[in-house]
Write a protein that holds these residues in place. Structure first.
Motif, PDB file in Angstrom:
ATOM      1  N   VAL A 156      -6.275 -11.627   3.451  1.00 30.03           N
ATOM      2  CA  VAL A 156      -5.038 -12.272   3.914  1.00 30.03           C
ATOM      3  C   VAL A 156      -4.401 -11.427   5.009  1.00 30.03           C
ATOM      4  O   VAL A 156      -4.022 -11.933   6.074  1.00 30.03           O
ATOM      5  CB  VAL A 156      -4.052 -12.465   2.745  1.00 30.03           C
ATOM      6  N   HIS A 157      -4.287 -10.136   4.775  1.00 35.51           N
ATOM      7  CA  HIS A 157      -3.587  -9.266   5.716  1.00 35.51           C
ATOM      8  C   HIS A 157      -4.411  -8.984   6.973  1.00 35.51           C
ATOM      9  O   HIS A 157      -3.838  -8.699   8.033  1.00 35.51           O
ATOM     10  CB  HIS A 157      -3.188  -7.975   5.009  1.00 35.51           C
ATOM     11  N   ALA A 158      -5.723  -9.047   6.865  1.00 36.50           N
ATOM     12  CA  ALA A 158      -6.581  -8.772   8.016  1.00 36.50           C
ATOM     13  C   ALA A 158      -6.770  -9.988   8.915  1.00 36.50           C
ATOM     14  O   ALA A 158      -7.217  -9.857  10.059  1.00 36.50           O
ATOM     15  CB  ALA A 158      -7.947  -8.277   7.535  1.00 36.50           C
ATOM     16  N   ALA A 159      -6.427 -11.167   8.434  1.00 38.60           N
ATOM     17  CA  ALA A 159      -6.739 -12.400   9.157  1.00 38.60           C
ATOM     18  C   ALA A 159      -5.950 -12.546  10.449  1.00 38.60           C
ATOM     19  O   ALA A 159      -6.424 -13.153  11.417  1.00 38.60           O
ATOM     20  CB  ALA A 159      -6.492 -13.612   8.256  1.00 38.60           C
ATOM     21  N   ILE A 160      -4.733 -11.991  10.486  1.00 37.41           N
ATOM     22  CA  ILE A 160      -3.882 -12.146  11.664  1.00 37.41           C
ATOM     23  C   ILE A 160      -2.805 -11.065  11.612  1.00 37.41           C
ATOM     24  O   ILE A 160      -2.409 -10.618  10.532  1.00 37.41           O
ATOM     25  CB  ILE A 160      -3.246 -13.560  11.701  1.00 37.41           C
ATOM     26  N   THR A 161      -2.336 -10.648  12.781  1.00 35.89           N
ATOM     27  CA  THR A 161      -1.261  -9.665  12.860  1.00 35.89           C
ATOM     28  C   THR A 161       0.086 -10.347  12.659  1.00 35.89           C
ATOM     29  O   THR A 161       0.296 -11.475  13.130  1.00 35.89           O
ATOM     30  CB  THR A 161      -1.283  -8.950  14.223  1.00 35.89           C
ATOM     31  N   GLY A 162       1.012  -9.664  11.985  1.00 34.40           N
ATOM     32  CA  GLY A 162       2.352 -10.219  11.800  1.00 34.40           C
ATOM     33  C   GLY A 162       2.341 -11.450  10.920  1.00 34.40           C
ATOM     34  O   GLY A 162       1.593 -11.535   9.948  1.00 34.40           O
ATOM     35  N   ASN A 163       3.189 -12.421  11.256  1.00 38.28           N
ATOM     36  CA  ASN A 163       3.248 -13.693  10.527  1.00 38.28           C
ATOM     37  C   ASN A 163       3.419 -13.472   9.025  1.00 38.28           C
ATOM     38  O   ASN A 163       2.724 -14.063   8.197  1.00 38.28           O
ATOM     39  CB  ASN A 163       1.997 -14.530  10.815  1.00 38.28           C
ATOM     40  N   THR A 164       4.374 -12.621   8.676  1.00 40.51           N
ATOM     41  CA  THR A 164       4.515 -12.212   7.283  1.00 40.51           C
ATOM     42  C   THR A 164       4.919 -13.329   6.319  1.00 40.51           C
ATOM     43  O   THR A 164       4.435 -13.332   5.183  1.00 40.51           O
ATOM     44  CB  THR A 164       5.488 -11.024   7.172  1.00 40.51           C
ATOM     45  N   PRO A 165       5.780 -14.293   6.683  1.00 42.67           N
ATOM     46  CA  PRO A 165       6.085 -15.348   5.719  1.00 42.67           C
ATOM     47  C   PRO A 165       4.858 -16.184   5.330  1.00 42.67           C
ATOM     48  O   PRO A 165       4.684 -16.516   4.155  1.00 42.67           O
ATOM     49  CB  PRO A 165       7.137 -16.196   6.436  1.00 42.67           C
ATOM     50  N   ALA A 166       4.008 -16.507   6.317  1.00 45.27           N
ATOM     51  CA  ALA A 166       2.798 -17.271   6.008  1.00 45.27           C
ATOM     52  C   ALA A 166       1.915 -16.505   5.032  1.00 45.27           C
ATOM     53  O   ALA A 166       1.386 -17.053   4.055  1.00 45.27           O
ATOM     54  CB  ALA A 166       2.034 -17.583   7.289  1.00 45.27           C
ATOM     55  N   LYS A 167       1.748 -15.210   5.286  1.00 43.58           N
ATOM     56  CA  LYS A 167       0.953 -14.378   4.377  1.00 43.58           C
ATOM     57  C   LYS A 167       1.596 -14.307   2.996  1.00 43.58           C
ATOM     58  O   LYS A 167       0.905 -14.325   1.970  1.00 43.58           O
ATOM     59  CB  LYS A 167       0.794 -12.976   4.958  1.00 43.58           C
ATOM     60  N   ALA A 168       2.933 -14.223   2.968  1.00 46.06           N
ATOM     61  CA  ALA A 168       3.636 -14.154   1.689  1.00 46.06           C
ATOM     62  C   ALA A 168       3.388 -15.411   0.859  1.00 46.06           C
ATOM     63  O   ALA A 168       3.150 -15.328  -0.352  1.00 46.06           O
ATOM     64  CB  ALA A 168       5.130 -13.963   1.917  1.00 46.06           C
ATOM     65  N   ALA A 169       3.439 -16.572   1.500  1.00 46.55           N
ATOM     66  CA  ALA A 169       3.223 -17.822   0.768  1.00 46.55           C
ATOM     67  C   ALA A 169       1.830 -17.865   0.153  1.00 46.55           C
ATOM     68  O   ALA A 169       1.648 -18.262  -1.012  1.00 46.55           O
ATOM     69  CB  ALA A 169       3.420 -19.014   1.700  1.00 46.55           C
ATOM     70  N   VAL A 170       0.836 -17.436   0.925  1.00 46.12           N
ATOM     71  CA  VAL A 170      -0.538 -17.437   0.421  1.00 46.12           C
ATOM     72  C   VAL A 170      -0.706 -16.397  -0.682  1.00 46.12           C
ATOM     73  O   VAL A 170      -1.322 -16.666  -1.727  1.00 46.12           O
ATOM     74  CB  VAL A 170      -1.530 -17.198   1.582  1.00 46.12           C
TER      75      VAL A 170
END
Length: 353
Positions: A90-104
């Motif tokens: 999840v964290h390696a897939a894209i830089t930043g975008n923390t809310p999207a990562k949080a939801a997943v």
């Protein structure tokens, strides 16, 4: 094996009971990206994200695109039995975008707890227990804020977080004194400037509020997020505890604050940290350095607030709670994730979130 068969995101909107204003912006609706992850064996996990342009630097549109176009393909076919690897993906897939990562992440933790047959709080290492939150007063005219303060104290809240920073210091101080007088000395006050002051203005503010002899627990984020030198100067000069919020998104941010001796307290928000895994690391680092934490929120869905409440319930170092968004919206969910009792959040005891 617990293979991810599908991951989807969809936007849902709920109205707020009243507009919510800070020194940075005004919010009228709760807009969230809801995430659903389905495993090949039929288990379904849920998460939710609330982007915030002025804090996390993303929007509802970008958050939804990251979930569906980046994170969904990245996790397709992943095996949840190898949980740490999936979280790392999840964290390696894209830089930043923390809310999207949080939801997943929240949906993944929901599934992990279901598969182990425990509530999320149990997965995090504690029993399910009530979580007591403060209530935040958004910026309005003083009479409106006093009336709101009195109403929420009558409803059972024992602590109020008060937004400020849009008025001259003398007017802000008079407003806080008026609210304090209206609710009485038993009610704890927590002040949040949302980066509104320069370091010089913040030094004047902490001196004035310290001298006012009010029941203040802390002053939150008095200066700009990137101004660690200013934040450190304010922390050193202040008789009241200073809390960092927008200055802390990651473990490295927390390290930098601790090294600079720039705060007394840290506000952890899942939308800033990209989910539970980084939040747990930040809290552990703060605990090791004698810094207590608060868990706060954006204007969020019950889905993400339930995850945040489970984090609170499982971590002794989290001394303050600001998860009041659950009281602010008319979100209508088929199955509620939370039960509310005055100022307490009661978590579900079934397996999962």
């Amino acid at each position: 094996m617990s293979i991810i068969r599908s991951l989807t995101g969809a936007v849902k909107t709920a109205s707020l009971t009243h507009p919510f204003t800070t020194a940075k912006h005004t919010v009228n609706t709760m807009q969230s990206v809801y995430v659903t992850i389905t495993l090949a064996d039929g288990h379904i996990g849920h998460g939710a994200a609330t982007p915030n342009e002025v804090v996390t630097g993303d929007t509802l549109t970008t958050c939804l695109a990251v979930v569906n176009d980046v994170l969904a393909p990245a996790l397709q076919g992943a095996d949840l039995d190898d949980f740490n690897t999936v979280i790392a993906q999840v964290h390696a897939a894209i830089t930043g975008n923390t809310p999207a990562k949080a939801a997943v992440e929240i949906a993944l933790y929901d599934l992990r707890a279901q598969l182990l047959g425990v509530p999320l709080t149990g997965l995090l290492g504690a029993r399910v227990q009530p979580v007591e939150t403060d209530y935040t007063l958004g910026i309005a005219d003083t009479n409106t804020m006093i009336q709101a303060a009195q109403a929420h104290v009558a409803a059972g809240f024992k602590a109020l977080k008060i937004k400020l920073g849009t008025l001259p210091l003398e007017a802000d101080l008079a407003r806080i004194q008026a609210i304090a007088a209206a609710v009485g000395p038993a009610i704890r006050l927590r002040l949040d400037a949302n980066q509104a002051w320069s370091a010089k203005a913040a030094l004047n503010a902490v001196a004035a509020f310290s001298q006012a002899d009010l029941p203040i627990d802390f002053i939150e984020q008095p200066v700009a997020a990137a101004d660690l030198t200013g934040l450190a100067a304010v922390t050193k000069a202040s008789k009241l505890p200073i809390m960092a919020d927008e200055s802390v998104h990651t473990f490295r941010d927390a390290q930098a604050l601790i090294q600079a001796q720039a705060c007394d307290l840290v506000n952890i928000k899942l939308m800033k940290t990209a989910g539970l895994s980084e939040a747990l690391k930040i809290n552990a680092l703060c605990e090791a350095n004698g810094i207590a934490c608060m868990v706060g929120c954006m204007i969020e869905s019950q889905v993400s607030l339930a995850a945040a409440a489970a984090l609170v319930a499982s971590q002794a170092n989290i001394k303050f709670v600001d998860l009041d968004a659950v009281f602010m919206s008319n979100e209508d969910l088929a199955v509620p994730y939370l039960t509310l009792d005055h100022d307490q959040i009661l978590l579900n005891q079934a397996p999962g979130l």
